[in-house]
Write a protein that holds these residues in place. Sequence first.
Motif: not given
Length: 329
Positions: A14, A112-119, A121-122, A125
């Motif tokens: 990121p 969306t954005t950030l780490t793979n998991e955060q992408v 998640a965003e 959700w």
Amino acid sequence: MKELDGYDIPDLNPTVDGSCGGDPAAAADAANRGWWTCGGHTRDTDIVACPDKLTWGVSFDDGPSPYTRVLLNYLEEKDISATFFVVGSRVIERPALLIEEYMAGHEISSLTTLTNEQVVAELGWTRKAIKTVLGVTPTTMRPPYGDIDDRVRAISLAMGMVPIMWTRTPDGGKFDTNDWRVAGGIVNGTESFSTFEQILSNATALDTGFIVLQHDLFEITVDLAVGYTLDYALNHQPKFNLKAIGECQGFPTGNLYLETNQNTTFPYPNTTSTGIDTDGDGTVDTKSGDGGSTAISSNNNTTGAGFVNTAPVLASFVLVGAALLSSLL
């Protein structure tokens, strides 16, 4: 995260803060990583303009907000359809407004954005919030600030969502009204409108149509849209055609939502799970064209309607992107 299985997600870190100056190393490698923020690098799977000259793909970001209804009333009065890129938390806060947008025929997408998991998640959700309220799952998205590279792009496509950006001129000029800067006190309304006038001037020189960044989050951004920019575009000479982005692409309306999508290659086919786990409980809830009635395990290898029984790696999506989008017509 299971939706990413079987896809080659580029191993890109990121960025530090999403800006070119904040991450010189990433900026220097912008072309290789397909970073839109630095240099406007895109891939064939990105939607960046409307195909037809003098056509404006109208969209609004970051709502729904308390001021969105003012915008909806104006769009209804002028018979204009738009695309709304919504934020999941605001969908949950104001579900009735999302329903009003959808029932009025406007297109719904996500961010969306950030780490793979955060992408994941965003996107996940927001997708779940939209599905809960409307009963449909969007097949398009827009990254906040346009901050997308091949990693975020690949995750989005693996999750069944095609990125929609806004237009840039060959010399790097962005079709950004800066209305968000008015809300932040950085520029005033007159300066924002002057930027919009320049955008339309640049648009007349393009061989294609265009997409502009505007927002329905703040009262001032909605006031600028209904009081100035939209009216100015409607009365402009030469005349502009104002359409929702999917409409200006010539996409069948049903293909903008997974449940009603009947196309076999849009969005990029996720054959690992043969569908989408909207609830995140480990089982597929929705696959293309099934009306949301899927009730099979994500481990079931049966090919779902609207998906191709192949497992292409996502690293090659830039090679098939043009065919992917043209196949909608």
